[in-house]
Motif scaffolding. Sequence first.
Motif, short mmCIF file in Angstrom:
data_model
loop_
_atom_site.label_atom_id
_atom_site.label_comp_id
_atom_site.label_asym_id
_atom_site.label_seq_id
_atom_site.Cartn_x
_atom_site.Cartn_y
_atom_site.Cartn_z
N SER A 208 20.60 -3.40 0.85
CA SER A 208 20.78 -1.95 0.72
C SER A 208 19.46 -1.21 0.82
CB SER A 208 21.43 -1.64 -0.64
OG SER A 208 20.52 -1.90 -1.69
N ILE A 209 19.57 0.10 0.99
CA ILE A 209 18.39 0.94 1.10
C ILE A 209 17.56 0.90 -0.17
CG2 ILE A 209 19.54 3.02 0.26
CD1 ILE A 209 16.96 2.83 3.11
N PHE A 210 18.22 0.63 -1.31
CA PHE A 210 17.51 0.60 -2.58
C PHE A 210 16.63 -0.65 -2.70
CE2 PHE A 210 21.34 3.14 -3.39
CZ PHE A 210 20.73 4.32 -3.80
N GLN A 211 16.94 -1.68 -1.91
CA GLN A 211 16.09 -2.86 -1.87
C GLN A 211 14.89 -2.66 -0.96
OE1 GLN A 211 19.53 -5.49 -0.92
NE2 GLN A 211 18.63 -6.85 -2.45
N ILE A 212 14.96 -1.65 -0.11
CA ILE A 212 13.86 -1.34 0.80
C ILE A 212 12.93 -0.30 0.16
CG2 ILE A 212 13.25 -0.51 3.10
CD1 ILE A 212 16.07 -1.29 3.98
N VAL A 213 13.51 0.85 -0.17
CA VAL A 213 12.74 1.92 -0.80
C VAL A 213 12.76 1.71 -2.31
CG1 VAL A 213 12.42 4.41 -0.97
CG2 VAL A 213 13.46 3.43 1.09
N THR A 214 11.91 0.86 -2.78
CA THR A 214 11.84 0.51 -4.19
C THR A 214 10.97 1.51 -4.95
OG1 THR A 214 9.93 -0.91 -3.83
CG2 THR A 214 12.11 -1.92 -3.61
N PRO A 215 11.11 1.55 -6.28
CA PRO A 215 10.22 2.42 -7.08
C PRO A 215 8.74 2.10 -6.85
CG PRO A 215 12.07 1.67 -8.40
CD PRO A 215 12.15 0.92 -7.11
N LYS A 216 8.43 0.82 -6.64
CA LYS A 216 7.04 0.43 -6.38
C LYS A 216 6.54 1.05 -5.08
CE LYS A 216 4.07 -3.63 -5.77
NZ LYS A 216 4.01 -5.11 -5.72
N LEU A 217 7.38 1.03 -4.03
CA LEU A 217 6.99 1.62 -2.76
C LEU A 217 6.77 3.12 -2.90
CD1 LEU A 217 6.55 1.54 0.31
CD2 LEU A 217 9.02 1.75 0.60
N VAL A 218 7.66 3.78 -3.63
CA VAL A 218 7.53 5.23 -3.85
C VAL A 218 6.24 5.54 -4.60
CG1 VAL A 218 8.54 7.25 -4.98
CG2 VAL A 218 10.02 5.60 -3.81
N ALA A 219 5.96 4.75 -5.65
CA ALA A 219 4.75 4.98 -6.45
C ALA A 219 3.49 4.77 -5.62
CB ALA A 219 4.76 4.05 -7.67
N VAL A 220 3.47 3.69 -4.84
CA VAL A 220 2.30 3.41 -3.99
C VAL A 220 2.13 4.51 -2.94
CG1 VAL A 220 1.34 1.83 -2.28
CG2 VAL A 220 2.37 0.92 -4.36
N SER A 221 3.25 4.97 -2.37
CA SER A 221 3.20 6.03 -1.36
C SER A 221 2.61 7.32 -1.94
CB SER A 221 4.60 6.30 -0.81
OG SER A 221 5.13 5.15 -0.19
N ILE A 222 3.03 7.66 -3.15
CA ILE A 222 2.51 8.86 -3.81
C ILE A 222 1.01 8.73 -4.07
CG2 ILE A 222 2.60 10.25 -5.92
CD1 ILE A 222 5.60 9.64 -6.05
N LEU A 223 0.60 7.55 -4.55
CA LEU A 223 -0.81 7.31 -4.82
C LEU A 223 -1.65 7.41 -3.55
CD1 LEU A 223 -3.13 6.46 -6.68
CD2 LEU A 223 -2.49 4.07 -6.26
N LEU A 224 -1.18 6.77 -2.48
CA LEU A 224 -1.91 6.82 -1.21
C LEU A 224 -1.96 8.23 -0.65
CD1 LEU A 224 -0.61 3.56 0.54
CD2 LEU A 224 -2.85 3.95 -0.49
N SER A 225 -0.89 8.98 -0.81
CA SER A 225 -0.86 10.37 -0.35
C SER A 225 -1.89 11.20 -1.11
CB SER A 225 0.54 10.97 -0.54
OG SER A 225 1.50 10.25 0.21
N ALA A 226 -2.01 10.96 -2.40
CA ALA A 226 -2.99 11.69 -3.21
C ALA A 226 -4.41 11.37 -2.76
CB ALA A 226 -2.80 11.34 -4.69
N ILE A 227 -4.66 10.10 -2.44
CA ILE A 227 -5.98 9.70 -1.95
C ILE A 227 -6.27 10.35 -0.61
CG2 ILE A 227 -7.38 7.75 -1.16
CD1 ILE A 227 -5.89 6.00 -3.19
N ALA A 228 -5.24 10.41 0.26
CA ALA A 228 -5.41 11.04 1.57
C ALA A 228 -5.75 12.52 1.42
CB ALA A 228 -4.13 10.87 2.39
N ILE A 229 -5.06 13.20 0.51
CA ILE A 229 -5.32 14.62 0.28
C ILE A 229 -6.74 14.83 -0.23
CG2 ILE A 229 -4.69 16.61 -1.17
CD1 ILE A 229 -1.80 15.54 -1.11
N LEU A 230 -7.16 14.01 -1.19
CA LEU A 230 -8.49 14.13 -1.76
C LEU A 230 -9.57 13.89 -0.71
CD1 LEU A 230 -10.34 14.47 -4.22
CD2 LEU A 230 -10.08 12.02 -4.67
#
Length: 290
Positions: A208-230
């Motif tokens: 399922s999509i929930f096995q792909i888009v995991t909370p860990k992936l979302v958290a890492v994506s947010i962190l990387l986005s913040a680093i990109a913005i900075l």
Amino acid sequence: MSVNTTYQLTQSQKMMVFVLSMSLYGLSNMFTELIPSVQLGVIELSVEYFAFIPLTLCILFHPLYAAIGASLGEIIFGELMLGQFGGIGELEKFITFSLGMFIAGILVRNPLNRKQIIIAVFTGLLVHHLLGTMIDIGKVWVGVEEFEAVPGLAESIVVIEGVALLNDLLFSGVLFALLPTLYLVPRLYGKIEPLLGMKPRDRQVEYSIFQIVTPKLVAVSILLSAIAILSEFLSETEWAFGEWEPEFLGIFGEWFIWIPIGIATIVVLITIQVMRSKSKKNLKGNENLG
């Protein structure tokens, strides 16, 4: 079943995917420098990148190594070797592009399913371009960059960036990402992997999509986005560092671009040859065992 158990590569194969993606996409980026843009009023139509290369590799092989390899290839062959390295600001492009390509790769469970490919391509491109658009708008609103298309109205950047986003998605996104990827992935799947000494991804596995888009992936994506913005914000301030524009390029002229093109081509050919050699050794080893 998790995504990690559906498709496994050895460390050597992962490195080969990384180098192949890096050299192929780096080579394609240098060719885009030779393609002129077309101006239609306020809209500029240009070939920004051949995104179908990393998209195809991310879908067929290992999404993480193919995505990071492509981003690094753009920096090495498309930036450093051409004397266009923007320093810390390049980190933003590296993160957003890698993230977009990686997400596109993991969204495709069956490489023969065209619907999945379409959704994955547009999702990956949207992640990459939308993050970049939001960062560009934020720089103007925060004040680290001056840009007022309409004098006295900083909000005009939203319109300009919005038009650029649609151009990237509907022009470059369709012509140089979606259509080639739709053509290449189903035709290469199951054929190119054995030639390179790898097994195709198992398209019979369902998850399922929930096995792909995991909370860990979302958290890492947010962190990387913040680093990109900075990093992009810092690139517009006195804290910017790492910019490199060598003076010797002015001496050699435009023909210098063919030197990194030649280097990237050699790396591609060597990588493919090594992968094919490993494939032949594996076949001989299996025959001897049989």
